[in-house]
Design an enzyme around this catalytic site. Structure first.
Site, PDB file in Angstrom:
ATOM      1  N   ASP A   1       0.742  -1.448  -0.110  1.00 17.24           N
ATOM      2  CA  ASP A   1      -0.102  -0.131  -0.055  1.00 17.24           C
ATOM      3  C   ASP A   1       0.807   1.179  -0.113  1.00 17.24           C
ATOM      4  O   ASP A   1       0.547   2.221   0.892  1.00 17.24           O
ATOM      5  CB  ASP A   1      -0.965  -0.122   1.320  1.00 17.24           C
ATOM      6  CG  ASP A   1      -1.681  -1.184   1.489  1.00 17.24           C
ATOM      7  OD1 ASP A   1      -2.114  -2.103   0.299  1.00 17.24           O
ATOM      8  OD2 ASP A   1      -1.987  -1.657   2.655  1.00 17.24           O
TER       9      ASP A   1
ATOM     10  N   GLU B   1     -11.414  -0.747  -3.161  1.00 21.93           N
ATOM     11  CA  GLU B   1     -10.522  -0.202  -2.242  1.00 21.93           C
ATOM     12  C   GLU B   1      -9.299   0.347  -2.742  1.00 21.93           C
ATOM     13  O   GLU B   1      -9.405   0.611  -4.104  1.00 21.93           O
ATOM     14  CB  GLU B   1      -9.951  -1.157  -1.298  1.00 21.93           C
ATOM     15  CG  GLU B   1      -9.070  -2.092  -1.768  1.00 21.93           C
ATOM     16  CD  GLU B   1      -8.850  -3.338  -0.968  1.00 21.93           C
ATOM     17  OE1 GLU B   1      -9.256  -3.475   0.060  1.00 21.93           O
ATOM     18  OE2 GLU B   1      -7.718  -3.971  -1.242  1.00 21.93           O
TER      19      GLU B   1
END
Length: 328
Positions: A43, A202
């Site tokens: 991420d 997401e």
């Protein structure tokens, strides 16, 4: 004679194009380039402040994504990275969360640095005077609490527009956007816009280029080898966003699997763009064992994002100092 010359020029152009494509589209998909960071990180949020690049990733390598702290990495050229250490430790620095430190992002305004992050399935914000911290919690509570809106309250990202207005994007299963107040740590919940682009899961990320707003996100689940990145565009940071015809723009290939949850950086002073993302660790990685990578991102003449090649790495790129403006 003229026709022969034109034909020769055209053939040279085609040869040059073929050579260029051969350089950027390798046929060997079994030997991926090394990750940008050593170890297991996911991420990644890529940013540039001053003459330095920074990466803010999730610490990976544990089942259930149970990390408890965030680190920062710095670089002068996008290739050699230095670990700046822990910048936010949940058990030490927060009173409302102790684990599940995920998917951070950073923005700057008012001479301060604002670090947005996921913790305990909520979104928090921390503030510092430097990109490397130390970061402090100004609220003593989540900025967006678990269950406050539809979906899971994770994966924050903040876009600071040209006029200084800041917009917070967030959400898993549902995308949300809201204009932040001038303090960067508050907003009006009644003004939150909820929507779900086709395929959205997401990892939303927004940026602006040549007057157009781009919203990007990850599709499928991060444990799925098909994990990938798609995008949409709009004329406003609040949307409505229209998904592009050609998606995804980032996906795994060959030995590279699970490529997604990215961020995008425009190299200051240029139209050169870089995408940071994670992939399954090579070899033997999965949705809990991921590594951070960097690849160039390009646009066509119409502003469409071209497919990002997971086998292409960024070249050393320093941030050039702005040329002083001569005074009359």
């Amino acid at each position: 004679m003229r026709l022969t010359s034109v034909l020769f020029t055209a053939l040279c152009s085609l040869a040059s194009l073929a050579a260029s494509q051969a350089q950027t589209a390798p046929t060997d998909t079994l030997h991926a380039p090394p990750p940008a960071l050593p170890g297991l990180y996911a991420d990644p949020h890529l940013a540039a402040f001053g003459d330095t690049y920074y990466l803010y990733p999730t610490t990976d390598g544990m089942a259930g994504w149970g990390a408890t702290s965030f680190t920062c990495w710095s670089s002068k050229d996008l290739v050699k990275w230095r670990n700046e250490g822990v910048i936010l430790d949940l058990p030490r620095d927060l009173t409302w969360a102790a684990k599940n430190a995920w998917a951070p992002a950073i923005a700057t305004k008012n001479g301060k640095y604002y670090f947005y992050y996921s913790a305990a399935q909520s979104i928090g914000v921390a503030v510092a005077d430097r990109p490397t911290g130390p970061f402090k919690d100004p609220l003593g509570k989540p900025l967006v609490a678990k269950g406050q809106f539809k979906g899971q309250m994770i994966d924050p990202m903040v876009l600071v527009d040209d006029d200084g207005s800041a917009y917070l994007y967030f959400g898993q299963g549902q995308c949300h956007v809201v204009k932040l107040n001038a303090d960067m740590v508050s907003y009006d919940p009644a003004t939150v816009v909820e929507f779900k682009p086709p395929g959205y899961n997401e990892g939303s990320f927004a940026f602006k280029r040549q007057g157009k707003y781009y919203l990007m996100w990850s599709e499928y689940d991060t444990r799925d080898p098909r994990y990938s990145v798609a995008y949409a565009t709009a004329s406003s940071p609040l949307g409505p966003f229209t998904k592009a015809d050609h998606n995804p723009v980032l996906k795994g290939r060959g030995v590279v699997q699970g490529a997604g949850h990215h961020s995008v950086l425009q190299v200051p002073g240029t139209d050169q763009w870089v995408m940071a993302y994670h992939r399954f660790h090579i070899p033997g990685g999965n949705g809990y064992n991921r590594e951070t990578c960097l690849s160039p991102m390009r646009f066509d003449a119409q502003g469409n994002i071209l497919p990002v090649l997971v086998f292409e790495v960024v070249k050393p790129t320093k941030i050039k100092k702005p040329t002083p403006v001569a005074r009359p």
